[in-house]
Design a protein around this motif. Structure first.
Motif, PDB file in Angstrom:
ATOM      1  N   THR A 160      38.570  -0.392  36.645  1.00 45.92           N
ATOM      2  CA  THR A 160      39.185  -1.064  35.514  1.00 45.92           C
ATOM      3  C   THR A 160      40.684  -1.184  35.765  1.00 45.92           C
ATOM      4  O   THR A 160      41.330  -0.195  36.073  1.00 45.92           O
ATOM      5  CB  THR A 160      38.965  -0.249  34.212  1.00 45.92           C
ATOM      6  N   PRO A 161      41.213  -2.391  35.628  1.00 47.74           N
ATOM      7  CA  PRO A 161      42.655  -2.531  35.815  1.00 47.74           C
ATOM      8  C   PRO A 161      43.405  -1.741  34.741  1.00 47.74           C
ATOM      9  O   PRO A 161      42.867  -1.485  33.674  1.00 47.74           O
ATOM     10  CB  PRO A 161      42.910  -4.027  35.635  1.00 47.74           C
TER      11      PRO A 161
ATOM     12  N   TYR B 145      47.366  -5.354  34.828  1.00 49.28           N
ATOM     13  CA  TYR B 145      48.135  -6.097  33.837  1.00 49.28           C
ATOM     14  C   TYR B 145      49.424  -5.328  33.628  1.00 49.28           C
ATOM     15  O   TYR B 145      49.430  -4.103  33.693  1.00 49.28           O
ATOM     16  CB  TYR B 145      47.354  -6.183  32.519  1.00 49.28           C
TER      17      TYR B 145
ATOM     18  N   GLU C  28      52.135 -12.749  37.088  1.00 50.34           N
ATOM     19  CA  GLU C  28      51.172 -12.646  35.989  1.00 50.34           C
ATOM     20  C   GLU C  28      51.703 -11.818  34.826  1.00 50.34           C
ATOM     21  O   GLU C  28      51.310 -11.999  33.680  1.00 50.34           O
ATOM     22  CB  GLU C  28      49.874 -11.983  36.487  1.00 50.34           C
TER      23      GLU C  28
ATOM     24  N   LEU D 226      63.485  -8.568  27.869  1.00 52.64           N
ATOM     25  CA  LEU D 226      64.893  -8.273  28.139  1.00 52.64           C
ATOM     26  C   LEU D 226      65.291  -7.072  27.296  1.00 52.64           C
ATOM     27  O   LEU D 226      65.360  -7.171  26.070  1.00 52.64           O
ATOM     28  CB  LEU D 226      65.751  -9.502  27.775  1.00 52.64           C
TER      29      LEU D 226
ATOM     30  N   ARG E 174      54.632  -0.337  21.113  1.00 52.11           N
ATOM     31  CA  ARG E 174      53.745   0.442  20.261  1.00 52.11           C
ATOM     32  C   ARG E 174      53.331   1.738  20.963  1.00 52.11           C
ATOM     33  O   ARG E 174      53.093   1.762  22.170  1.00 52.11           O
ATOM     34  CB  ARG E 174      52.515  -0.421  20.011  1.00 52.11           C
TER      35      ARG E 174
ATOM     36  N   GLY F  34      51.488   4.738  22.620  1.00 54.05           N
ATOM     37  CA  GLY F  34      50.229   4.850  23.364  1.00 54.05           C
ATOM     38  C   GLY F  34      49.765   3.579  24.046  1.00 54.05           C
ATOM     39  O   GLY F  34      48.608   3.465  24.434  1.00 54.05           O
TER      40      GLY F  34
ATOM     41  N   GLN G 158      44.167 -16.334  32.524  1.00 55.67           N
ATOM     42  CA  GLN G 158      44.099 -15.078  33.260  1.00 55.67           C
ATOM     43  C   GLN G 158      42.635 -14.724  33.446  1.00 55.67           C
ATOM     44  O   GLN G 158      41.786 -15.107  32.645  1.00 55.67           O
ATOM     45  CB  GLN G 158      44.761 -13.957  32.446  1.00 55.67           C
TER      46      GLN G 158
ATOM     47  N   PHE H  83      39.283 -12.920  33.144  1.00 53.31           N
ATOM     48  CA  PHE H  83      38.683 -12.136  32.061  1.00 53.31           C
ATOM     49  C   PHE H  83      38.040 -10.874  32.619  1.00 53.31           C
ATOM     50  O   PHE H  83      37.310 -10.915  33.599  1.00 53.31           O
ATOM     51  CB  PHE H  83      37.636 -12.994  31.328  1.00 53.31           C
ATOM     52  N   ASN H  84      38.354  -9.750  31.995  1.00 53.58           N
ATOM     53  CA  ASN H  84      37.737  -8.487  32.396  1.00 53.58           C
ATOM     54  C   ASN H  84      37.321  -7.741  31.131  1.00 53.58           C
ATOM     55  O   ASN H  84      38.145  -7.190  30.412  1.00 53.58           O
ATOM     56  CB  ASN H  84      38.741  -7.670  33.222  1.00 53.58           C
TER      57      ASN H  84
ATOM     58  N   ASP I 261      35.732  -4.995  30.612  1.00 50.24           N
ATOM     59  CA  ASP I 261      36.010  -3.557  30.589  1.00 50.24           C
ATOM     60  C   ASP I 261      37.448  -3.289  30.172  1.00 50.24           C
ATOM     61  O   ASP I 261      37.729  -2.360  29.415  1.00 50.24           O
ATOM     62  CB  ASP I 261      35.793  -2.934  31.973  1.00 50.24           C
ATOM     63  N   PHE I 262      38.352  -4.110  30.704  1.00 52.46           N
ATOM     64  CA  PHE I 262      39.753  -3.903  30.357  1.00 52.46           C
ATOM     65  C   PHE I 262      39.970  -4.123  28.859  1.00 52.46           C
ATOM     66  O   PHE I 262      40.644  -3.333  28.203  1.00 52.46           O
ATOM     67  CB  PHE I 262      40.667  -4.827  31.171  1.00 52.46           C
TER      68      PHE I 262
ATOM     69  N   ALA J  98      38.678  -1.236  26.922  1.00 57.45           N
ATOM     70  CA  ALA J  98      39.514  -0.043  27.071  1.00 57.45           C
ATOM     71  C   ALA J  98      40.847  -0.217  26.339  1.00 57.45           C
ATOM     72  O   ALA J  98      41.440   0.745  25.858  1.00 57.45           O
ATOM     73  CB  ALA J  98      39.761   0.245  28.550  1.00 57.45           C
ATOM     74  N   PHE J  99      41.303  -1.446  26.255  1.00 63.41           N
ATOM     75  CA  PHE J  99      42.610  -1.706  25.642  1.00 63.41           C
ATOM     76  C   PHE J  99      42.525  -1.695  24.117  1.00 63.41           C
ATOM     77  O   PHE J  99      43.468  -1.319  23.430  1.00 63.41           O
ATOM     78  CB  PHE J  99      43.141  -3.061  26.130  1.00 63.41           C
TER      79      PHE J  99
ATOM     80  N   LYS K  72      43.869   0.884  21.509  1.00 66.32           N
ATOM     81  CA  LYS K  72      45.315   1.085  21.421  1.00 66.32           C
ATOM     82  C   LYS K  72      45.965   0.098  20.472  1.00 66.32           C
ATOM     83  O   LYS K  72      47.170   0.135  20.226  1.00 66.32           O
ATOM     84  CB  LYS K  72      45.955   0.880  22.796  1.00 66.32           C
ATOM     85  N   LEU K  73      45.162  -0.806  19.995  1.00 65.55           N
ATOM     86  CA  LEU K  73      45.679  -1.954  19.287  1.00 65.55           C
ATOM     87  C   LEU K  73      45.555  -1.749  17.794  1.00 65.55           C
ATOM     88  O   LEU K  73      44.615  -1.130  17.335  1.00 65.55           O
ATOM     89  CB  LEU K  73      44.757  -3.092  19.701  1.00 65.55           C
ATOM     90  N   ASP K  74      46.485  -2.284  17.019  1.00 64.15           N
ATOM     91  CA  ASP K  74      46.295  -2.349  15.576  1.00 64.15           C
ATOM     92  C   ASP K  74      45.732  -3.736  15.282  1.00 64.15           C
ATOM     93  O   ASP K  74      46.456  -4.733  15.277  1.00 64.15           O
ATOM     94  CB  ASP K  74      47.630  -2.122  14.863  1.00 64.15           C
TER      95      ASP K  74
ATOM     96  N   HIS L  65      40.628 -11.557  24.631  1.00 58.00           N
ATOM     97  CA  HIS L  65      41.267 -11.824  25.918  1.00 58.00           C
ATOM     98  C   HIS L  65      42.231 -12.993  25.779  1.00 58.00           C
ATOM     99  O   HIS L  65      43.378 -12.938  26.245  1.00 58.00           O
ATOM    100  CB  HIS L  65      40.188 -12.141  26.960  1.00 58.00           C
TER     101      HIS L  65
ATOM    102  N   LEU M  65      46.007 -11.919  26.138  1.00 61.30           N
ATOM    103  CA  LEU M  65      46.516 -12.061  27.496  1.00 61.30           C
ATOM    104  C   LEU M  65      46.905 -13.490  27.854  1.00 61.30           C
ATOM    105  O   LEU M  65      47.742 -13.697  28.722  1.00 61.30           O
ATOM    106  CB  LEU M  65      45.479 -11.549  28.502  1.00 61.30           C
TER     107      LEU M  65
ATOM    108  N   PRO N  97      61.053 -11.889  25.195  1.00 56.64           N
ATOM    109  CA  PRO N  97      61.726 -11.396  23.993  1.00 56.64           C
ATOM    110  C   PRO N  97      63.023 -10.683  24.359  1.00 56.64           C
ATOM    111  O   PRO N  97      63.062  -9.914  25.330  1.00 56.64           O
ATOM    112  CB  PRO N  97      60.724 -10.409  23.384  1.00 56.64           C
TER     113      PRO N  97
END
Ligand code: SAM
Lengths: 278, 98
Positions: free
Chosen positions: A50-51, A74, A94, A99, A109, A111, B9, B11-12, B14-15, B18-19, B22-24, B60, B64, B89
């Motif tokens: 897994t990346p 990523y 990618e 900045l 955020r 974690g 990008q 597509f994965n 699993d990623f 797993a991600f 962590k997200l709201d 995704h 991404l 940003p």
């Protein structure tokens, strides 16, 4: 030669002209790539499945980020120099860019990241570039916010150019106060030119004790200078398991099998051996 | 003014799985809505592993592939506005703002 971080603040030193010279210098490209591979290795980039979502601290023009792309991660890069970032934009990487001044903290955020790398940046934080900026409080704010930005159990690896042992201790003191464990890995400690410093930090660990990774040496003996370093007397590692080229080609093969478009073509430059000394 | 670009990008699944923890999700949804995008229909997601691949592909895309190349982000606490230029940003603060 005087150190760039003594000459001017980073966003002034890395202006359009310096950023261009830096990025197009093939020797710089090679060294930065080599150190990025090593940082990934120290990050424990082992499963290769897994990346990861990585933070590239002081990403500059993306010489380090290019390797993260190549390895299929990523990433988000942050840097204080608009000139470096605009070259990174042109290079069509990618990763995402931001900045920001790491001395004011890592603004993400909690974690978010599975790990962080930083190649040739940390020494910049030890220099107060204006009278109001105190290196100690900047380092403290940086490490505190970095600790929060990392997921528990992940690592941050910094290749950097410390000026002195005192400076190493100074930096590591703040990292420790922020809650990191870990220590310093010195590769090729006996070679004036090839010697490289990697600060390996662990952001909270799940139960088991962390072992400091082994340093690379000319003779193959393992030497650790870490706060948590235990002498493990593992068999010396004089070489990586397989050549970088095999590793890259293997990854590319996997990506092609998964039907990924645009996997870079193999060439005689793929993972070419870079000399350790000059 | 706000500009959005799509950058493809790989597509994965699993990623994304797993991600996701962590997200709201709520913040992601409302951020998208503030950009005029209502593609996220679910109000909340209990179990990411039970979601169909279509949903993972949607995540995704918005996480991404969607790039705000021009716009601004407003801090929910202090209302400070951070500009986004060419997708980057600007999080630099004045010495008095830190
Ligand atoms: C030698 S370059 C390395 C760039 C990139 N990591 C690489 O390997 O090519 C050092 C970078 O650190 C950045 N830098 C220095 N101080 C910084 C700070 N306080 N916040 C963010 N970036 C900083 C500089 O702008 C510059 O791009």
């Amino acid at each position: 030669m005087s150190r760039p971080e003594h000459i001017a603040p980073p966003e002034i030193f890395y202006n359009d002209s310096e950023a261009g010279k830096y990025t197009s210098n093939t020797r710089v490209q090679q060294i930065q790539a080599e150190m990025t591979y090593r940082a990934l290795e120290l990050l424990g980039d082992n499963d290769g499945q897994t990346p990861k979502f990585l933070l590239d601290i002081g990403c500059g023009s993306g010489l380090s980020g290019e390797i993260l792309d190549e390895e299929g991660h990523y990433w988000l890069g942050c840097d204080i120099s608009p000139s470096m970032l605009s070259i990174a934009l042109e290079r069509d990487l990618e990763g995402d860019l931001m900045l920001s001044d790491i001395g004011s903290g890592v603004h993400v955020r909690a974690g978010s990241f599975d790990g962080a790398i930083s190649i040739s940046v940390l020494q910049w934080l030890c220099n107060a570039d204006s009278t109001s900026a105190n290196p100690g409080s900047r380092l403290m704010r940086f490490f505190n916010s970095l600790y929060a930005a990392l997921s528990r159990g992940s690592r941050a690896v910094f290749q950097f150019y410390p000026e002195s042992d005192d400076q190493v201790g100074f930096i590591m003191g703040f990292a420790q106060k922020a809650g990191f464990s870990g220590g310093l890995v010195v590769d090729y400690p006996n070679s004036r030119k090839a010697k490289k410093f990697y600060l390996c930090l662990f952001a909270g660990v799940s139960g088991k004790e962390v072992q400091m990774p082994a340093a690379k040496t000319e003779t193959g003996t393992v030497s650790n200078v870490g706060r948590q370093s235990q002498s493990t007397h593992r068999p010396p590692r004089t070489n990586i398991k397989h050549s970088a080229k095999d590793h890259i080609n293997h990854k590319k093969h996997l990506q092609r099998q998964k039907g990924k478009q645009g996997v870079p073509l193999d060439s005689k430059y793929t993972g070419r051996k870079r000399r350790d000394g000059f | 003014m706000c500009r959005i670009e799509i950058r493809e990008q790989e597509f994965n699944a699993d990623f994304i799985r797993a991600f996701f923890p962590k997200l709201d999700y709520g913040v992601l949804k409302s951020t998208l809505e503030s950009l005029g995008d209502d593609s996220l229909k679910l109000d909340s997601v209990e179990d990411i592993d039970g979601q169909p691949e279509d949903f993972l592909r949607l995540l995704h895309k918005v996480l991404l592939e969607m790039d705000v190349t021009q716009g601004e982000m407003t801090c929910g606490n202090c209302q400070h506005k951070y500009q986004i230029n060419e997708g980057i940003p600007n999080m630099l603060l004045g010495a008095d703002e830190i």
